[in-house]
Motif scaffolding. Structure first.
Motif, PDB file in Angstrom:
ATOM      1  N   GLY A 418      39.241  56.258  20.325  1.00 56.71           N
ATOM      2  CA  GLY A 418      39.557  54.577  19.504  1.00 56.71           C
ATOM      3  C   GLY A 418      40.343  55.319  18.696  1.00 56.71           C
ATOM      4  N   THR A 419      39.976  55.881  18.218  1.00 65.51           N
ATOM      5  CA  THR A 419      41.294  56.654  16.759  1.00 65.51           C
ATOM      6  C   THR A 419      42.830  56.931  17.374  1.00 65.51           C
ATOM      7  OG1 THR A 419      38.625  57.942  16.154  1.00 65.51           O
ATOM      8  CG2 THR A 419      41.078  58.346  15.111  1.00 65.51           C
ATOM      9  N   VAL A 420      42.814  57.299  18.316  1.00 66.18           N
ATOM     10  CA  VAL A 420      43.878  57.768  18.596  1.00 66.18           C
ATOM     11  C   VAL A 420      44.538  56.775  19.310  1.00 66.18           C
ATOM     12  CG1 VAL A 420      45.246  59.394  19.985  1.00 66.18           C
ATOM     13  CG2 VAL A 420      43.663  60.486  18.787  1.00 66.18           C
ATOM     14  N   PRO A 421      44.553  56.203  20.192  1.00 62.36           N
ATOM     15  CA  PRO A 421      44.719  54.823  20.659  1.00 62.36           C
ATOM     16  C   PRO A 421      45.102  53.656  19.789  1.00 62.36           C
ATOM     17  CG  PRO A 421      42.979  55.520  22.421  1.00 62.36           C
ATOM     18  CD  PRO A 421      42.836  56.219  20.451  1.00 62.36           C
ATOM     19  N   GLY A 422      44.148  53.461  18.265  1.00 59.50           N
ATOM     20  CA  GLY A 422      44.617  52.680  18.097  1.00 59.50           C
ATOM     21  C   GLY A 422      45.460  52.715  17.307  1.00 59.50           C
ATOM     22  N   TYR A 423      45.460  53.779  16.554  1.00 58.15           N
ATOM     23  CA  TYR A 423      47.165  54.160  15.718  1.00 58.15           C
ATOM     24  C   TYR A 423      48.706  53.786  16.761  1.00 58.15           C
ATOM     25  CZ  TYR A 423      44.868  57.142  12.449  1.00 58.15           C
ATOM     26  OH  TYR A 423      43.947  57.608  11.275  1.00 58.15           O
ATOM     27  N   TRP A 424      48.796  54.073  18.541  1.00 61.75           N
ATOM     28  CA  TRP A 424      49.840  53.636  18.321  1.00 61.75           C
ATOM     29  C   TRP A 424      49.614  52.377  19.437  1.00 61.75           C
ATOM     30  CZ3 TRP A 424      53.682  56.716  17.789  1.00 61.75           C
ATOM     31  CH2 TRP A 424      53.232  58.585  17.899  1.00 61.75           C
ATOM     32  N   VAL A 425      48.674  51.557  19.667  1.00 61.19           N
ATOM     33  CA  VAL A 425      48.583  50.500  19.805  1.00 61.19           C
ATOM     34  C   VAL A 425      49.743  49.571  18.693  1.00 61.19           C
ATOM     35  CG1 VAL A 425      47.006  47.655  20.114  1.00 61.19           C
ATOM     36  CG2 VAL A 425      47.031  50.693  21.498  1.00 61.19           C
ATOM     37  N   THR A 426      49.308  49.770  17.384  1.00 66.46           N
ATOM     38  CA  THR A 426      49.657  49.645  16.707  1.00 66.46           C
ATOM     39  C   THR A 426      51.156  49.680  16.188  1.00 66.46           C
ATOM     40  OG1 THR A 426      47.238  49.776  15.377  1.00 66.46           O
ATOM     41  CG2 THR A 426      50.185  49.137  14.470  1.00 66.46           C
ATOM     42  N   VAL A 427      52.067  51.143  16.769  1.00 66.77           N
ATOM     43  CA  VAL A 427      52.992  51.385  16.748  1.00 66.77           C
ATOM     44  C   VAL A 427      53.955  50.693  17.968  1.00 66.77           C
ATOM     45  CG1 VAL A 427      54.691  53.010  17.507  1.00 66.77           C
ATOM     46  CG2 VAL A 427      52.622  53.404  16.484  1.00 66.77           C
ATOM     47  N   GLY A 428      52.828  49.991  19.025  1.00 68.93           N
ATOM     48  CA  GLY A 428      53.442  49.320  20.323  1.00 68.93           C
ATOM     49  C   GLY A 428      53.745  47.916  20.044  1.00 68.93           C
ATOM     50  N   LEU A 429      52.889  47.414  19.185  1.00 70.85           N
ATOM     51  CA  LEU A 429      53.250  45.772  18.445  1.00 70.85           C
ATOM     52  C   LEU A 429      52.960  45.008  17.639  1.00 70.85           C
ATOM     53  CD1 LEU A 429      49.625  44.969  20.954  1.00 70.85           C
ATOM     54  CD2 LEU A 429      51.295  45.271  21.251  1.00 70.85           C
ATOM     55  N   VAL A 469      29.818  52.344  22.437  1.00 68.79           N
ATOM     56  CA  VAL A 469      31.417  51.430  23.026  1.00 68.79           C
ATOM     57  C   VAL A 469      30.873  50.859  21.596  1.00 68.79           C
ATOM     58  CG1 VAL A 469      31.149  48.523  24.233  1.00 68.79           C
ATOM     59  CG2 VAL A 469      29.779  50.464  25.226  1.00 68.79           C
ATOM     60  N   LEU A 470      30.814  50.094  20.778  1.00 69.17           N
ATOM     61  CA  LEU A 470      29.662  49.681  19.453  1.00 69.17           C
ATOM     62  C   LEU A 470      30.607  50.418  18.414  1.00 69.17           C
ATOM     63  CD1 LEU A 470      26.686  47.405  18.758  1.00 69.17           C
ATOM     64  CD2 LEU A 470      29.141  46.439  19.190  1.00 69.17           C
ATOM     65  N   PHE A 471      31.215  51.959  18.051  1.00 76.61           N
ATOM     66  CA  PHE A 471      31.594  52.453  17.538  1.00 76.61           C
ATOM     67  C   PHE A 471      32.867  53.086  18.259  1.00 76.61           C
ATOM     68  CE2 PHE A 471      32.561  56.835  15.988  1.00 76.61           C
ATOM     69  CZ  PHE A 471      32.932  57.281  15.014  1.00 76.61           C
ATOM     70  N   THR A 472      33.353  53.025  19.325  1.00 77.24           N
ATOM     71  CA  THR A 472      35.002  53.447  19.800  1.00 77.24           C
ATOM     72  C   THR A 472      35.384  51.690  19.187  1.00 77.24           C
ATOM     73  OG1 THR A 472      33.674  54.295  21.406  1.00 77.24           O
ATOM     74  CG2 THR A 472      35.715  52.810  21.673  1.00 77.24           C
ATOM     75  N   ILE A 473      34.822  50.390  19.455  1.00 80.10           N
ATOM     76  CA  ILE A 473      35.261  49.638  18.873  1.00 80.10           C
ATOM     77  C   ILE A 473      35.767  49.422  18.060  1.00 80.10           C
ATOM     78  CG2 ILE A 473      35.431  46.693  18.825  1.00 80.10           C
ATOM     79  CD1 ILE A 473      32.879  46.795  21.221  1.00 80.10           C
ATOM     80  N   ALA A 474      35.143  49.944  16.731  1.00 82.67           N
ATOM     81  CA  ALA A 474      34.893  49.493  14.632  1.00 82.67           C
ATOM     82  C   ALA A 474      35.642  50.906  14.702  1.00 82.67           C
ATOM     83  CB  ALA A 474      34.282  49.956  14.418  1.00 82.67           C
ATOM     84  N   GLN A 475      35.827  52.303  15.705  1.00 86.69           N
ATOM     85  CA  GLN A 475      37.733  52.910  15.398  1.00 86.69           C
ATOM     86  C   GLN A 475      38.785  52.488  16.044  1.00 86.69           C
ATOM     87  OE1 GLN A 475      35.486  55.395  13.429  1.00 86.69           O
ATOM     88  NE2 GLN A 475      36.942  57.025  14.282  1.00 86.69           N
ATOM     89  N   PHE A 476      38.803  51.303  16.782  1.00 84.34           N
ATOM     90  CA  PHE A 476      39.596  51.476  17.287  1.00 84.34           C
ATOM     91  C   PHE A 476      40.645  50.334  16.520  1.00 84.34           C
ATOM     92  CE2 PHE A 476      41.771  47.679  19.631  1.00 84.34           C
ATOM     93  CZ  PHE A 476      43.268  48.874  20.097  1.00 84.34           C
ATOM     94  N   PHE A 477      39.817  49.159  15.582  1.00 86.81           N
ATOM     95  CA  PHE A 477      40.228  48.613  14.651  1.00 86.81           C
ATOM     96  C   PHE A 477      40.474  48.708  13.261  1.00 86.81           C
ATOM     97  CE2 PHE A 477      39.381  45.586  18.338  1.00 86.81           C
ATOM     98  CZ  PHE A 477      40.518  44.646  18.211  1.00 86.81           C
ATOM     99  N   PHE A 478      39.812  50.126  13.410  1.00 85.84           N
ATOM    100  CA  PHE A 478      39.950  51.521  12.077  1.00 85.84           C
ATOM    101  C   PHE A 478      41.972  51.265  11.723  1.00 85.84           C
ATOM    102  CE2 PHE A 478      36.232  52.535  10.512  1.00 85.84           C
ATOM    103  CZ  PHE A 478      35.861  51.712   9.117  1.00 85.84           C
ATOM    104  N   ASN A 479      41.898  51.894  13.111  1.00 82.37           N
ATOM    105  CA  ASN A 479      43.257  52.441  13.281  1.00 82.37           C
ATOM    106  C   ASN A 479      44.419  50.860  14.029  1.00 82.37           C
ATOM    107  OD1 ASN A 479      42.914  54.911  12.474  1.00 82.37           O
ATOM    108  ND2 ASN A 479      41.057  55.087  13.564  1.00 82.37           N
TER     109      ASN A 479
END
Length: 578
Positions: A418-429, A469-479
């Motif tokens: 979730g951490t790295v993907p979250g950053y780059w989804v932000t870049v894209g959207l 699963v829950l931790f990954t969701i949180a990490q993704f939406f942090f970033n």
């Protein structure tokens, strides 16, 4: 007649300013933009690497210098005052640890651990305020690169830290070096954000800022990769003598200097931003020429192209200055500063509280190292030489190498979850959805996930898949959320003369939150996880509410966002005051 000429001249200067900025705002995305993102991004890669790598270094330091981290049967390097003999079957207990300083009760004391991890954030706080102010006072160009030089010196100092024969322990020395390292890292936040923002075009400004900050995720990931690689290379040495872990953490800390060396030249040679040249210095002619250079370099297919020699800007018009109180004394401006500062503060309480206190997380996903470690024989008790002995104990389960290798792999898993993907989804959207919706969504989802974890902790903590699963969701939406947008928005919403200061204040507020998350809340995570999660959830909810103080910045020029077009007061400089 004179009044008419003054009005006409003032109008002409204002039009020249507006035209220069319009060329920047409407420029197509090009090679100069890419260079600005890369030069700033490499710095943020280094920042994140240096900040987060310490959480993997400290367990090794505790083990090497205090024998107080890994649980199992192996010789303890420090025994109690009864002078118990050096024994291959000596079993670790906290009472058997003799600390080098009275203020360290044992090498793994949670509050000392928290102070070590937060020391960089204390430095960040000073660096963000100091460089933020100086970036507006002296200029972006004069300050950019200085923060990297500070980081390079302190990275070397951290990597060669050693205890004094009579005096400070290695933990104290390392804390001091990392505090000053933090000043350099802190300075990078306002400088990189403002320079990127002021050179960007309107259409891709948010994407460029988000891409700079997204390098933080790569830095976190690479930290884990460096540990795994170094441990793998030194496996035979560590199996022979686990004290060789002392090389591993030093190599990992020292590796942070490599990207800084790559970036420092380009930072020192980056030009002053045209916006600063006009709105703070008051040289509209030079700003117009610099904009032409930017547009020309945008067409040069070389991110290493040099700006070339330049004459310093000189004041040609009188501009607004020294009006911080007057500007932020207006509620329409103050509420924006409160919004950027508080949302960053709220975010960092939970983000750093979780990111730098991951032992509980690693335990829950079964990557915090084996429960027991194979023993070591004493080859020479007189000089404390140790050697790995496979048959030393009746039920060996893993080696010291296995223990730290598993932890390093666990940190890579967390970074990828979730951490790295979250950053780059932000870049894209970010240019599609906007900054404010992404931040609101992030705070909301994190609040809900943390509440679910808190309410169901006793059950969820025993279910690896559910927790992950829950931790990954949180990490993704942090970033894909406030961790990215709280960096982007302060680089856009303040006027040029206070943009660096405003960003620095906002970032410093975030580091106050980080310090609270690490030192005031983090130490209680292992034993009171449910309470800590409730606290984090409430704080995230307040961040959601505070986001409504902020404007949406997508598609707007920096001048529109600062609500100021009348920066130029008169079209000539009063020579008697110059």
């Amino acid at each position: 007649m004179a009044d008419t000429e003054n009005v006409s001249g003032h109008t002409a200067v204002a039009q020249k300013r507006a035209q220069a900025f319009a060329h920047l705002d409407e420029a197509k995305l090009g090679w100069f933009h890419l260079r600005a993102v890369l030069v700033s991004g490499v710095g943020f890669f280094t920042d994140a690497y240096d900040i987060f790598v310490i959480s993997q270094c400290l367990p090794m330091i505790y083990q090497v210098y205090y024998s107080s981290y890994a649980k199992g049967s192996y010789p303890a390097r420090y025994v109690n005052a009864s002078a118990q003999p050096y024994n291959a079957n000596y079993t670790y207990t906290p009472a058997n640890i003799l600390a080098q300083n009275a203020w360290i009760k044992d090498g793994n004391n949670v509050h000392i651990d928290a102070l070590l991890k937060a020391s960089t954030n204390w430095g960040n706080f000073i660096g963000q305020l100091g460089f933020g102010y100086l970036g507006d006072k002296l200029g972006r160009k004069k300050m950019y690169g200085v923060e990297l030089i500070i980081m390079m010196v302190c990275t070397i100092g951290s990597a060669v830290s050693a205890p004094a024969a009579r005096g400070f322990s290695i933990l104290v020395i390392l804390t001091i070096w990392r505090f000053f390292l933090g000043i350099g890292i802190g300075g990078d936040y306002p400088m990189s954000a403002v320079i990127t923002s002021e050179f960007a075009n309107v259409r891709y400004r948010g994407m460029m800022l988000a891409a700079v900050f997204a390098m933080q995720g790569i830095g976190i990931l690479v930290g884990g990769v460096v540990f795994v690689s170094t441990l793998s290379y030194m496996k035979s040495y560590i199996l022979d003598d686990y004290m060789n872990l002392d090389y591993v953490w030093r190599i990992a800390l020292g590796a942070g200097i490599i990207p800084a060396i790559i970036a420092v030249y380009f930072r020192l040679t980056i030009p002053e931003t045209p916006r600063y040249t006009v709105d703070v210095v008051g040289d509209t002619d030079k700003a117009a020429r610099d904009v032409e250079k930017v547009l020309a370099l945008n067409e040069v297919r070389d991110v290493a192209s040099n700006w070339g020699s330049e004459k310093p800007a000189t004041a040609k018009v009188t501009v607004k200055s020294n009006d911080f109180t007057a500007y932020f004394g207006q509620w329409k401006n103050l509420k924006v500063l409160i919004g950027t500062a508080y949302t960053w503060f709220a975010l960092d309480i939970a983000w750093y509280g979780l990111s730098l206190n991951q032992s509980t997380i690693l335990n829950l996903i079964n990557f915090n190292g084996p429960a027991n470690i194979k023993g070591f024989c004493v080859v020479n008790p007189d000089n404390s030489t140790q050697k790995f002995c496979p048959g030393a104990f009746s039920d060996p389960t893993a080696t010291m190498y296995d223990f730290f290798y598993q932890k390093a792999v666990g940190n890579i898993i967390i970074a990828l979850a979730g951490t790295v993907p979250g950053y780059w989804v932000t870049v894209g959207l970010i240019e599609t959805l906007g900054r404010k919706p992404i931040q609101l969504l992030g705070f909301l989802v994190i609040t809900v996930v943390l509440l679910i974890l808190a309410i169901g902790w006793n059950t969820i903590s025993t279910q690896v898949t559910t927790f992950m699963v829950l931790f990954t969701i949180a990490q993704f939406f942090f970033n894909f959320g406030p961790n990215s947008t709280t960096f982007v928005v302060p680089g856009e919403v303040f006027p040029t003369r206070w943009r660096s200061t405003g960003h620095g204040i906002s970032a410093a507020a975030g580091k106050v939150g980080a310090i609270l998350g690490i030192q005031a809340v983090g130490p209680y995570f292992n034993n009171n996880a449910q309470t800590v999660l409730y606290v984090f959830a409430v704080v995230m909810a307040t961040g959601f509410v505070a986001t409504f103080l902020l404007p949406e910045t997508k598609g707007k020029t920096l001048e529109d966002l600062s609500l100021e077009d009348n920066v130029i007061i008169v079209d000539t400089v009063d020579e008697t005051k110059a």
